[in-house]
Design a protein around this motif. Sequence first.
Motif, mmCIF file in Angstrom:
data_model
loop_
_atom_site.group_PDB
_atom_site.id
_atom_site.type_symbol
_atom_site.label_atom_id
_atom_site.label_comp_id
_atom_site.label_asym_id
_atom_site.label_seq_id
_atom_site.Cartn_x
_atom_site.Cartn_y
_atom_site.Cartn_z
ATOM 1 N N PRO A 257 0.483 1.912 5.980
ATOM 2 C CA PRO A 257 -0.686 2.818 6.425
ATOM 3 C C PRO A 257 -2.030 2.067 6.413
ATOM 4 O O PRO A 257 -2.135 1.326 5.461
ATOM 5 C CB PRO A 257 -0.574 4.112 5.650
ATOM 6 C CG PRO A 257 0.078 3.851 4.383
ATOM 7 C CD PRO A 257 1.020 2.523 4.744
ATOM 8 N N PRO A 258 -3.043 2.524 6.925
ATOM 9 C CA PRO A 258 -4.271 1.919 6.894
ATOM 10 C C PRO A 258 -5.035 2.377 5.417
ATOM 11 O O PRO A 258 -6.076 2.986 5.505
ATOM 12 C CB PRO A 258 -5.140 2.280 8.162
ATOM 13 C CG PRO A 258 -4.554 3.647 8.623
ATOM 14 C CD PRO A 258 -2.998 3.496 7.987
ATOM 15 N N LEU A 259 -4.643 1.964 4.517
ATOM 16 C CA LEU A 259 -5.211 2.215 3.017
ATOM 17 C C LEU A 259 -5.492 1.136 2.523
ATOM 18 O O LEU A 259 -5.147 0.055 2.643
ATOM 19 C CB LEU A 259 -4.205 2.909 2.281
ATOM 20 C CG LEU A 259 -3.337 4.322 2.624
ATOM 21 C CD1 LEU A 259 -2.205 4.859 2.020
ATOM 22 C CD2 LEU A 259 -4.449 5.365 3.227
ATOM 23 N N ASP A 260 -6.610 1.196 1.540
ATOM 24 C CA ASP A 260 -6.989 0.138 0.727
ATOM 25 C C ASP A 260 -5.958 -0.223 -0.485
ATOM 26 O O ASP A 260 -5.069 0.664 -0.641
ATOM 27 C CB ASP A 260 -8.500 0.177 0.262
ATOM 28 C CG ASP A 260 -8.643 1.436 -0.776
ATOM 29 O OD1 ASP A 260 -7.746 1.283 -1.742
ATOM 30 O OD2 ASP A 260 -9.751 1.958 -0.703
ATOM 31 N N PRO A 261 -6.139 -1.269 -0.999
ATOM 32 C CA PRO A 261 -5.190 -1.616 -2.022
ATOM 33 C C PRO A 261 -4.945 -0.362 -3.141
ATOM 34 O O PRO A 261 -3.824 -0.012 -3.690
ATOM 35 C CB PRO A 261 -5.350 -2.831 -2.654
ATOM 36 C CG PRO A 261 -6.155 -3.671 -1.721
ATOM 37 C CD PRO A 261 -6.747 -2.515 -0.904
ATOM 38 N N ALA A 262 -6.092 0.284 -3.549
ATOM 39 C CA ALA A 262 -5.990 0.957 -4.747
ATOM 40 C C ALA A 262 -5.558 2.230 -4.175
ATOM 41 O O ALA A 262 -4.664 3.068 -4.901
ATOM 42 C CB ALA A 262 -7.532 1.426 -5.083
ATOM 43 N N GLU A 263 -5.688 2.827 -2.909
ATOM 44 C CA GLU A 263 -4.983 3.839 -2.320
ATOM 45 C C GLU A 263 -3.509 3.695 -2.139
ATOM 46 O O GLU A 263 -2.563 4.625 -2.378
ATOM 47 C CB GLU A 263 -5.591 4.270 -0.805
ATOM 48 C CG GLU A 263 -6.947 4.672 -0.895
ATOM 49 C CD GLU A 263 -7.435 4.905 0.489
ATOM 50 O OE1 GLU A 263 -8.394 5.787 0.749
ATOM 51 O OE2 GLU A 263 -7.489 3.840 1.342
ATOM 52 N N ARG A 264 -2.963 2.602 -1.837
ATOM 53 C CA ARG A 264 -1.405 2.204 -1.660
ATOM 54 C C ARG A 264 -1.221 2.333 -3.132
ATOM 55 O O ARG A 264 0.122 2.727 -3.214
ATOM 56 C CB ARG A 264 -1.283 0.829 -1.226
ATOM 57 C CG ARG A 264 -1.736 0.783 0.318
ATOM 58 C CD ARG A 264 -0.959 -0.453 1.064
ATOM 59 N NE ARG A 264 -1.235 -1.607 0.515
ATOM 60 C CZ ARG A 264 -2.320 -2.560 0.749
ATOM 61 N NH1 ARG A 264 -2.911 -2.323 1.922
ATOM 62 N NH2 ARG A 264 -2.444 -3.858 0.307
ATOM 63 N N PHE B 289 10.214 -8.130 5.560
ATOM 64 C CA PHE B 289 9.179 -8.211 4.813
ATOM 65 C C PHE B 289 7.945 -8.048 5.729
ATOM 66 O O PHE B 289 6.994 -7.511 5.306
ATOM 67 C CB PHE B 289 8.963 -9.101 3.747
ATOM 68 C CG PHE B 289 9.891 -9.070 2.540
ATOM 69 C CD1 PHE B 289 10.961 -8.268 2.405
ATOM 70 C CD2 PHE B 289 9.612 -9.946 1.661
ATOM 71 C CE1 PHE B 289 11.938 -8.084 1.338
ATOM 72 C CE2 PHE B 289 10.532 -9.847 0.185
ATOM 73 C CZ PHE B 289 11.544 -8.888 0.309
ATOM 74 N N ARG B 290 8.012 -8.814 6.638
ATOM 75 C CA ARG B 290 6.858 -8.834 7.662
ATOM 76 C C ARG B 290 6.785 -7.393 8.078
ATOM 77 O O ARG B 290 5.732 -6.772 8.474
ATOM 78 C CB ARG B 290 7.135 -9.745 8.768
ATOM 79 C CG ARG B 290 5.883 -10.552 9.128
ATOM 80 C CD ARG B 290 6.064 -11.716 10.155
ATOM 81 N NE ARG B 290 7.513 -11.878 10.762
ATOM 82 C CZ ARG B 290 8.261 -12.846 10.062
ATOM 83 N NH1 ARG B 290 8.100 -13.662 9.140
ATOM 84 N NH2 ARG B 290 9.500 -12.781 10.805
ATOM 85 N N GLU B 291 7.782 -6.717 8.771
ATOM 86 C CA GLU B 291 7.862 -5.366 9.376
ATOM 87 C C GLU B 291 7.403 -4.534 8.412
ATOM 88 O O GLU B 291 6.630 -3.368 8.671
ATOM 89 C CB GLU B 291 9.286 -5.128 10.003
ATOM 90 C CG GLU B 291 9.575 -3.743 10.458
ATOM 91 C CD GLU B 291 9.698 -2.683 9.251
ATOM 92 O OE1 GLU B 291 9.112 -1.396 9.795
ATOM 93 O OE2 GLU B 291 9.983 -2.879 8.166
ATOM 94 N N ALA B 292 7.695 -4.669 7.174
ATOM 95 C CA ALA B 292 7.290 -3.504 5.983
ATOM 96 C C ALA B 292 5.510 -3.715 6.111
ATOM 97 O O ALA B 292 4.913 -2.704 5.851
ATOM 98 C CB ALA B 292 7.879 -3.827 4.678
ATOM 99 N N ALA B 293 5.145 -4.994 5.832
ATOM 100 C CA ALA B 293 3.692 -4.817 5.742
ATOM 101 C C ALA B 293 3.190 -4.431 7.117
ATOM 102 O O ALA B 293 2.015 -3.851 6.887
ATOM 103 C CB ALA B 293 3.282 -6.526 5.845
ATOM 104 N N GLU B 294 3.375 -4.602 8.524
ATOM 105 C CA GLU B 294 2.990 -3.915 9.396
ATOM 106 C C GLU B 294 3.176 -2.617 9.501
ATOM 107 O O GLU B 294 2.228 -1.834 10.316
ATOM 108 C CB GLU B 294 3.677 -4.875 10.926
ATOM 109 C CG GLU B 294 3.355 -6.274 10.549
ATOM 110 C CD GLU B 294 4.112 -6.927 11.735
ATOM 111 O OE1 GLU B 294 5.019 -6.347 12.453
ATOM 112 O OE2 GLU B 294 3.978 -8.138 12.022
ATOM 113 N N SER B 295 3.992 -2.051 8.606
ATOM 114 C CA SER B 295 4.263 -0.473 8.822
ATOM 115 C C SER B 295 3.488 0.141 7.661
ATOM 116 O O SER B 295 3.382 1.601 7.666
ATOM 117 C CB SER B 295 5.568 -0.192 8.548
ATOM 118 O OG SER B 295 6.329 -0.734 9.809
#
Length: 176
Positions: free
Chosen positions: A142-149, A134-140
Amino acid sequence: MTGEPDLVDDLLDAWRATRPDLDPGPLELVGRVIVLAKHLERSVEAALAKHHLTLGQFDILATLRRAGKKGGLTPGQLLQSVLLSSGGMTSRLDKLEAAGLIDRGPDPSDRRGVMVALTQKGRKVIDAATATRFREAAESLPPLDPAEREVLADLLRRWLNALAPEPAEVCGEPAE
């Protein structure tokens, strides 16, 4: 284009120059997803290696962990969840059992069947590996804000549902 050109842009430009009769446009998405998938798989494998697990082994252990206190799953139930061939499943189960992470015992509802369950050691390993995953997924991300994600997740969900209408395990991989 809103961002800097990437290797897929270079590939598309080369195809447009080489084969102007073909439209390489779909590769803008498909090519990037393939490149991203390879990068993410390498990242996951490196994170799980700290726990001496492959992605396929993690997938099996995680499926068993999510099954909770049901007492285990049959190899067939695992097979449906992790999208492996039966040969790939048997090989992985053998390795996980040899490592002391799972037990195989009789299926109480079918005398000919087998139930696969986590051992205490297996539960500890998958709990630690899941936190790492889960930590690895969070670190992976993209640099998007929550709405973009959220928009990206919705678009990818639509694409996945169009390709694979059956539920699929997120971490599944082909048989070894």
